[in-house]
Design a protein around this motif. Structure first.
Motif, mmCIF file in Angstrom:
data_model
loop_
_atom_site.group_PDB
_atom_site.id
_atom_site.type_symbol
_atom_site.label_atom_id
_atom_site.label_comp_id
_atom_site.label_asym_id
_atom_site.label_seq_id
_atom_site.Cartn_x
_atom_site.Cartn_y
_atom_site.Cartn_z
ATOM 1 N N LEU A 31 0.892 -1.106 -0.050
ATOM 2 C CA LEU A 31 0.072 0.093 0.035
ATOM 3 C C LEU A 31 0.944 1.172 0.088
ATOM 4 C CD1 LEU A 31 -2.852 -0.743 2.630
ATOM 5 C CD2 LEU A 31 -2.918 -1.162 0.256
ATOM 6 N N LEU A 32 0.366 2.059 -0.700
ATOM 7 C CA LEU A 32 1.161 3.428 -0.936
ATOM 8 C C LEU A 32 0.242 4.554 -0.314
ATOM 9 C CD1 LEU A 32 3.865 5.028 -1.664
ATOM 10 C CD2 LEU A 32 2.859 5.241 -4.087
ATOM 11 N N LEU A 33 0.357 5.090 0.729
ATOM 12 C CA LEU A 33 -0.408 5.890 1.506
ATOM 13 C C LEU A 33 0.000 7.456 1.645
ATOM 14 C CD1 LEU A 33 -1.873 3.436 4.253
ATOM 15 C CD2 LEU A 33 -2.755 3.728 1.980
ATOM 16 N N GLY A 34 -1.033 8.269 1.761
ATOM 17 C CA GLY A 34 -0.496 9.817 1.994
ATOM 18 C C GLY A 34 -1.597 10.514 1.501
ATOM 19 N N HIS A 35 -1.413 11.724 2.073
ATOM 20 C CA HIS A 35 -2.532 12.960 1.630
ATOM 21 C C HIS A 35 -2.239 13.387 0.129
ATOM 22 C CE1 HIS A 35 0.621 16.034 1.660
ATOM 23 N NE2 HIS A 35 1.194 15.344 2.804
ATOM 24 N N ASN A 36 -3.110 14.275 -0.439
ATOM 25 C CA ASN A 36 -2.966 14.677 -1.526
ATOM 26 C C ASN A 36 -1.758 15.590 -1.623
ATOM 27 O OD1 ASN A 36 -5.291 13.600 -3.021
ATOM 28 N ND2 ASN A 36 -6.388 15.440 -2.156
ATOM 29 N N GLY A 37 -0.775 15.402 -2.631
ATOM 30 C CA GLY A 37 0.645 16.093 -2.429
ATOM 31 C C GLY A 37 1.567 15.426 -1.704
ATOM 32 N N ALA A 38 1.387 14.226 -1.134
ATOM 33 C CA ALA A 38 2.575 13.711 -0.167
ATOM 34 C C ALA A 38 3.551 13.176 -1.289
ATOM 35 C CB ALA A 38 1.856 12.539 0.475
ATOM 36 N N GLY A 39 3.156 12.993 -2.609
ATOM 37 C CA GLY A 39 4.501 12.364 -3.396
ATOM 38 C C GLY A 39 4.069 11.017 -4.181
ATOM 39 N N LYS A 40 2.595 10.301 -3.644
ATOM 40 C CA LYS A 40 2.543 9.312 -4.236
ATOM 41 C C LYS A 40 2.536 9.139 -5.949
ATOM 42 C CE LYS A 40 -1.697 9.138 -2.572
ATOM 43 N NZ LYS A 40 -1.492 10.343 -2.065
ATOM 44 N N THR A 41 1.911 10.188 -6.463
ATOM 45 C CA THR A 41 1.650 10.170 -7.869
ATOM 46 C C THR A 41 3.350 10.269 -8.678
ATOM 47 O OG1 THR A 41 -0.343 10.903 -7.910
ATOM 48 C CG2 THR A 41 0.822 11.482 -9.909
ATOM 49 N N THR A 42 4.010 11.139 -7.945
ATOM 50 C CA THR A 42 5.487 11.344 -8.263
ATOM 51 C C THR A 42 6.215 10.067 -8.400
ATOM 52 O OG1 THR A 42 5.674 13.647 -7.349
ATOM 53 C CG2 THR A 42 7.659 12.643 -7.715
ATOM 54 N N ILE A 43 6.018 9.210 -7.314
ATOM 55 C CA ILE A 43 6.692 7.948 -7.392
ATOM 56 C C ILE A 43 6.066 6.912 -8.329
ATOM 57 C CG2 ILE A 43 6.899 5.669 -6.007
ATOM 58 C CD1 ILE A 43 6.795 7.436 -3.429
ATOM 59 N N ILE A 44 4.719 7.061 -8.601
ATOM 60 C CA ILE A 44 4.286 6.138 -9.608
ATOM 61 C C ILE A 44 4.760 6.685 -11.014
ATOM 62 C CG2 ILE A 44 2.040 5.406 -10.588
ATOM 63 C CD1 ILE A 44 0.908 5.361 -8.034
ATOM 64 N N LYS A 45 4.595 8.030 -11.498
ATOM 65 C CA LYS A 45 5.203 8.491 -12.460
ATOM 66 C C LYS A 45 6.768 8.248 -12.905
ATOM 67 C CE LYS A 45 1.664 11.906 -13.511
ATOM 68 N NZ LYS A 45 1.564 13.363 -13.603
ATOM 69 N N SER A 46 7.407 8.330 -11.632
ATOM 70 C CA SER A 46 8.769 8.214 -11.817
ATOM 71 C C SER A 46 9.204 6.464 -12.142
ATOM 72 C CB SER A 46 9.439 8.153 -10.300
ATOM 73 O OG SER A 46 9.395 9.669 -10.085
ATOM 74 N N LEU A 47 8.287 5.512 -11.963
ATOM 75 C CA LEU A 47 8.396 4.310 -12.141
ATOM 76 C C LEU A 47 8.341 3.893 -13.678
ATOM 77 C CD1 LEU A 47 6.058 2.323 -9.502
ATOM 78 C CD2 LEU A 47 8.459 1.592 -10.183
ATOM 79 N N PHE A 48 7.178 4.809 -14.184
ATOM 80 C CA PHE A 48 7.220 4.677 -15.951
ATOM 81 C C PHE A 48 8.000 5.747 -16.564
ATOM 82 C CE2 PHE A 48 3.770 2.399 -13.785
ATOM 83 C CZ PHE A 48 3.831 1.225 -14.317
ATOM 84 N N GLY A 49 9.077 6.569 -15.857
ATOM 85 C CA GLY A 49 9.764 7.317 -16.735
ATOM 86 C C GLY A 49 9.152 8.685 -17.124
ATOM 87 N N LEU A 50 7.998 8.907 -16.468
ATOM 88 C CA LEU A 50 7.011 9.957 -16.666
ATOM 89 C C LEU A 50 7.557 11.260 -15.948
ATOM 90 C CD1 LEU A 50 3.556 8.425 -16.789
ATOM 91 C CD2 LEU A 50 5.143 8.825 -18.625
ATOM 92 N N MET A 51 8.532 11.083 -14.924
ATOM 93 C CA MET A 51 9.023 12.181 -14.187
ATOM 94 C C MET A 51 10.626 11.856 -14.186
ATOM 95 S SD MET A 51 6.660 13.522 -11.031
ATOM 96 C CE MET A 51 5.496 14.682 -11.621
ATOM 97 N N ASP A 52 11.572 12.844 -14.356
ATOM 98 C CA ASP A 52 12.771 12.629 -14.032
ATOM 99 C C ASP A 52 13.270 12.717 -12.454
ATOM 100 O OD1 ASP A 52 13.511 12.780 -16.789
ATOM 101 O OD2 ASP A 52 13.535 14.685 -16.805
ATOM 102 N N TYR A 53 14.147 11.845 -12.314
ATOM 103 C CA TYR A 53 14.722 11.629 -10.808
ATOM 104 C C TYR A 53 16.077 11.219 -10.912
ATOM 105 C CZ TYR A 53 13.721 6.712 -11.310
ATOM 106 O OH TYR A 53 13.628 5.276 -11.841
ATOM 107 N N VAL A 54 16.761 11.284 -9.896
ATOM 108 C CA VAL A 54 17.761 10.874 -9.459
ATOM 109 C C VAL A 54 17.664 9.530 -8.824
ATOM 110 C CG1 VAL A 54 20.666 11.198 -8.447
ATOM 111 C CG2 VAL A 54 18.949 13.164 -9.644
ATOM 112 N N GLY A 55 18.014 8.453 -9.132
ATOM 113 C CA GLY A 55 17.839 7.106 -8.682
ATOM 114 C C GLY A 55 18.014 6.124 -9.624
ATOM 115 N N THR A 56 17.498 4.765 -9.180
ATOM 116 C CA THR A 56 17.532 3.860 -9.960
ATOM 117 C C THR A 56 16.279 2.938 -9.768
ATOM 118 O OG1 THR A 56 18.303 2.272 -8.062
ATOM 119 C CG2 THR A 56 20.334 3.372 -9.508
ATOM 120 N N LEU A 57 16.058 2.074 -11.115
ATOM 121 C CA LEU A 57 14.948 1.352 -11.158
ATOM 122 C C LEU A 57 15.259 -0.066 -11.795
ATOM 123 C CD1 LEU A 57 11.671 0.857 -11.433
ATOM 124 C CD2 LEU A 57 11.936 1.774 -13.693
#
Length: 265
Positions: A31-57
């Motif tokens: 489960l990925l929980l949090g309020h609106n704007g917590a970062g959940k969507t950012t994480i999901i979009k990062s998983l699919f390359g829809l957002m740039d980030y520094v890290g690994t997949l």
């Protein structure tokens, strides 16, 4: 195993994600929980390359470079995504849309699962109706079915209950439990804590880009006992709620000028 590590991701002036680890294991629901704007969507979009980030997949220990087409194809093959927004080819019927998915992933689709999903989500009578003419709920069910029968090893599900009536919410919960027993690893991002109460094996809780909780169900029990997920959520965010209670319970301060006016009136 699907693993995302975000070393750093700045999201405008709102917040930044640092040292975020998301791991999805076969036969488990996270489960990925949090309020609106917590970062959940950012994480999901990062998983699919829809957002740039520094890290690994990585998927199944294969490091994914989202700038390499072969890696992107591997990701799409092994990871299904059901977003909170419904994005379908509206000019097709559900039957035609499912056939399109079959042709795209023909070596891995589960035809028996497709037949089961069509029946339990009650789509049989709508198979030959253009998606554009379907209700919101039936569009949502078409979206769900189209991704679940693909045969992917992992499923990312953003706000799974949106647009579903109570019957279908219960059916979806049973379906996710069934998929888990078949070895599928699932990530659920949801605001409806009761939906994931019985399902989750691991929970990640975010607030303003920071991880408040990242632990297995057993670890949750060790830390919080037999508290409900809503109680756990509140306890993990107790500083936030205490501040809200202080505001609610603060004595009302009347304008002195109004007091003087009433006395002289």
């Amino acid at each position: 195993m699907l693993s995302l590590y975000i070393q750093h991701k700045r999201h405008g002036d709102e917040f930044e994600l640092k040292n975020i680890e998301v791991t999805i294991m076969p036969s488990q629901i996270t489960l990925l929980l949090g309020h609106n704007g917590a970062g959940k969507t950012t994480i999901i979009k990062s998983l699919f390359g829809l957002m740039d980030y520094v890290g690994t997949l990585s998927v199944n220990n294969k490091k994914i470079d989202l700038n390499v087409s072969e890696d992107v194809d591997y990701l799409k093959k092994n990871v299904s995504y059901i977003s909170d927004e419904i994005a379908l080819f509206d000019y097709l019927t559900p039957k035609e849309y499912f056939s399109l998915i079959e042709n795209s992933f023909k070596h891995q689709v589960d035809h028996q699962l497709l037949e089961k999903l069509i029946k339990i989500f009650e789509l049989e009578r709508y198979l030959h109706i253009p998606i554009s003419n379907l209700s919101h709920g039936n569009k949502k069910k078409t979206q769900i079915v189209s991704q679940l029968f693909k045969g992917s090893e992992f499923v990312i599900f953003d706000e799974p209950t949106n647009g579903l009536d109570p019957d279908m919410v219960i059916i979806l919960r049973k379906t996710l439990h069934f998929l888990k027993t078949k070895g599928i690893g699932i990530l659920l991002s949801t605001h409806h804590l009761s939906f994931g109460e019985e399902l989750y094996d691991k929970v990640i809780l975010l607030r303003n880009g920071k991880v408040k909780l990242n632990c297995t169900r057993d670890q949750v029990f060790e830390q919080f006992g037999r508290m409900s997920l809503e109680e756990i959520y509140e306890e993990a965010n107790k500083d936030y709620y205490l501040k809200a209670e202080e505001i609610l319970n603060a004595p009302d301060v009347r304008d002195n000028s109004e007091d003087r006016d009433s006395e002289t009136g």
